[in-house]
Write an enzyme that holds these catalytic residues in place. Structure first.
Site, mmCIF file in Angstrom:
data_model
loop_
_atom_site.group_PDB
_atom_site.id
_atom_site.type_symbol
_atom_site.label_atom_id
_atom_site.label_comp_id
_atom_site.label_asym_id
_atom_site.label_seq_id
_atom_site.Cartn_x
_atom_site.Cartn_y
_atom_site.Cartn_z
ATOM 1 N N GLU A 182 12.309 -0.111 4.785
ATOM 2 C CA GLU A 182 13.206 -1.520 4.525
ATOM 3 C C GLU A 182 12.951 -3.021 4.417
ATOM 4 O O GLU A 182 12.920 -3.221 4.293
ATOM 5 C CB GLU A 182 14.171 -1.628 6.285
ATOM 6 C CG GLU A 182 15.267 -0.136 6.074
ATOM 7 C CD GLU A 182 15.674 -0.442 4.313
ATOM 8 O OE1 GLU A 182 16.542 -1.230 4.037
ATOM 9 O OE2 GLU A 182 15.703 0.669 4.250
ATOM 10 N N SER A 223 5.717 1.213 9.430
ATOM 11 C CA SER A 223 5.854 2.216 9.038
ATOM 12 C C SER A 223 5.496 3.834 10.223
ATOM 13 O O SER A 223 5.143 5.062 10.418
ATOM 14 C CB SER A 223 5.216 2.838 7.875
ATOM 15 O OG SER A 223 3.934 1.718 7.936
ATOM 16 N N LYS A 269 6.268 -9.983 9.068
ATOM 17 C CA LYS A 269 6.071 -8.856 10.429
ATOM 18 C C LYS A 269 4.340 -9.130 10.430
ATOM 19 O O LYS A 269 3.982 -8.819 11.741
ATOM 20 C CB LYS A 269 6.538 -7.766 9.658
ATOM 21 C CG LYS A 269 5.663 -6.218 10.765
ATOM 22 C CD LYS A 269 6.568 -6.089 12.283
ATOM 23 C CE LYS A 269 6.183 -5.032 13.273
ATOM 24 N NZ LYS A 269 4.577 -4.172 12.499
ATOM 25 N N GLN A 318 -2.151 -11.638 9.041
ATOM 26 C CA GLN A 318 -2.404 -11.314 7.397
ATOM 27 C C GLN A 318 -1.546 -12.864 6.395
ATOM 28 O O GLN A 318 -2.248 -13.227 6.047
ATOM 29 C CB GLN A 318 -1.554 -9.889 7.002
ATOM 30 C CG GLN A 318 -1.537 -9.953 5.401
ATOM 31 C CD GLN A 318 -1.297 -8.465 5.283
ATOM 32 O OE1 GLN A 318 -2.521 -7.213 4.914
ATOM 33 N NE2 GLN A 318 -0.084 -8.132 4.312
ATOM 34 N N HIS A 331 9.997 -3.058 2.699
ATOM 35 C CA HIS A 331 9.247 -3.894 1.688
ATOM 36 C C HIS A 331 10.624 -4.079 0.919
ATOM 37 O O HIS A 331 10.358 -4.824 -0.222
ATOM 38 C CB HIS A 331 8.397 -2.458 1.208
ATOM 39 C CG HIS A 331 7.245 -1.866 1.839
ATOM 40 N ND1 HIS A 331 7.122 -1.155 2.904
ATOM 41 C CD2 HIS A 331 6.159 -2.679 1.948
ATOM 42 C CE1 HIS A 331 5.604 -1.201 3.507
ATOM 43 N NE2 HIS A 331 5.092 -1.944 2.765
ATOM 44 N N MET A 373 0.479 -0.561 0.172
ATOM 45 C CA MET A 373 0.309 0.332 -0.040
ATOM 46 C C MET A 373 0.660 1.150 -0.051
ATOM 47 O O MET A 373 0.521 2.603 0.582
ATOM 48 C CB MET A 373 -1.350 -0.227 0.767
ATOM 49 C CG MET A 373 -1.686 -1.083 0.866
ATOM 50 S SD MET A 373 -3.355 -0.534 2.180
ATOM 51 C CE MET A 373 -2.620 -0.464 4.114
ATOM 52 N N GLY A 374 1.808 0.793 -0.373
ATOM 53 C CA GLY A 374 3.531 2.037 -0.228
ATOM 54 C C GLY A 374 3.481 2.808 0.409
ATOM 55 O O GLY A 374 3.637 1.486 1.634
ATOM 56 N N GLY A 394 5.309 -9.810 4.447
ATOM 57 C CA GLY A 394 5.879 -10.229 5.264
ATOM 58 C C GLY A 394 5.865 -10.902 6.737
ATOM 59 O O GLY A 394 4.634 -11.021 6.697
HETATM 60 O O1 PAF Z 1 0.262 -5.218 3.382
HETATM 61 C C1 PAF Z 1 -0.593 -4.769 3.524
HETATM 62 O O2 PAF Z 1 0.319 -3.939 2.461
HETATM 63 C C2 PAF Z 1 -1.603 -4.553 2.488
HETATM 64 O O3 PAF Z 1 -2.362 -5.692 3.273
HETATM 65 C C3 PAF Z 1 -1.797 -5.384 1.170
HETATM 66 C C4 PAF Z 1 -1.014 -6.975 1.380
HETATM 67 C C5 PAF Z 1 -1.225 -4.521 0.167
HETATM 68 C C6 PAF Z 1 -3.138 -5.687 1.137
HETATM 69 O O4 PAF Z 1 -3.951 -4.789 0.189
#
Ligand code: PAF
Length: 284
Positions: free
Chosen positions: A35, A186, A149, A153, A37, A30-31, A147
């Protein structure tokens, strides 16, 4: 790096590469890249032929009380990180590319979506599941990187892969910690120096709980001892939860076998300091 805002253009570009037997790696984001990412992108660069990163702030994973419009959008800085990492494609869609007019389908991922983070953020994981499914269908990667982290998810994504038979390998990158052990996030940018110091109780507690479990204590005893230690070390923090859960289902574990060779459980924690909420976890 080629930045592509539309689904048909991305599909065309990737179809050509697939015909040349290139393996496609995908890092959905999501931008507001950091680090963590970067390390996902580095893994994709090492393990695949073509790396696609998406930046899409997904409205369906925000609850009515969560401020979707205030989510940090740092596209110029993000693009320069991705160029620096030699990413091949940045998919940068507007909302109508992901949810075209009339879009009404949803996914309910099941019990895993309503415990811990899911209990605090109702609907969040169903929103993650639908957007990741749509992105998987658009990109059709061979491998996707997430991740560790965000452990819950990750478990949701693995379940999505099993439930919908997506032919995609999921690779988790280990949590990156600063020199004191605080997991990079972040949200750390919102912490004062004092808050950062107090937040170190989070990794301290995770490693304490791990030691206790590896030394044969039950999950209930390890949970109680590390909660007390956390409260002693971090009197200004509010603990949302601390638990030892099954990696796959995220249901609390009543027993733990410390002789297993591969991790079967995760110690999870979420706590607030000031206005900032932090999550962390440790695989055991
Ligand atoms: O972890 C994230 O940044 C978001 O939950 C994802 C996996 C890109 C879905 O929008």
């Amino acid at each position: 790096m080629r930045t592509i805002p539309t689904t048909p253009d991305l599909r065309n570009a990737l179809d050509n590469l697939r015909k040349q037997d290139k393996r496609i790696g995908f890092v959905p984001t999501m931008g507001a890249l950091h680090e963590g990412h970067r390390s996902l992108v580095k893994m994709s660069k090492q393990q695949t032929d073509v790396t696609v990163v998406s930046i899409f702030v997904n409205p369906t994973q925000f609850g009515p009380n969560e401020d979707f419009s205030r989510y940090p959008r740092t596209i110029e800085a993000d693009e320069s990180i991705l160029i620096d990492e030699e990413v091949d494609f940045l998919f940068l869609p507007e909302v109508d590319q992901i949810y075209p007019a009339g879009h009404s389908s949803s996914i309910h991922i099941g019990p895993i979506s309503s415990v811990f983070e899911g209990a605090i953020r109702p609907g969040h994981f169903d929103g993650v599941a639908i957007v990741v499914s749509i992105l998987f269908n658009i990109v059709q990667p061979n491998v996707a990187f997430f991740g560790q982290k965000d452990a819950q998810q990750l478990a949701v994504i693995r379940k999505l892969i099993r439930d919908f038979a997506f032919p995609i390998d999921i690779i988790a990158s280990p949590t990156i910690r600063d020199e004191n052990g605080l997991a990079l996030s972040s949200r750390n940018r919102y912490l004062s120096e004092n808050e950062k110091n107090e937040a170190l109780a989070i990794p301290t507690m995770l490693f304490l709980a791990k030691d206790l479990l590896m030394n044969g204590q039950s999950p209930a005893d390890a949970k109680m001892a590390s909660t007390l230690e956390f409260q002693r070390l971090a009197p200004n923090m509010k603990l949302d939860y601390l638990d030892i859960v099954d990696n796959e289902t995220f249901q609390p574990k009543s027993s733990f076998d410390n002789r297993q060779n591969s991790p079967s459980a995760t110690i999870i924690i979420a706590a607030r300091i000031g206005a900032t909420r932090l999550i962390d976890n440790l695989l055991i």
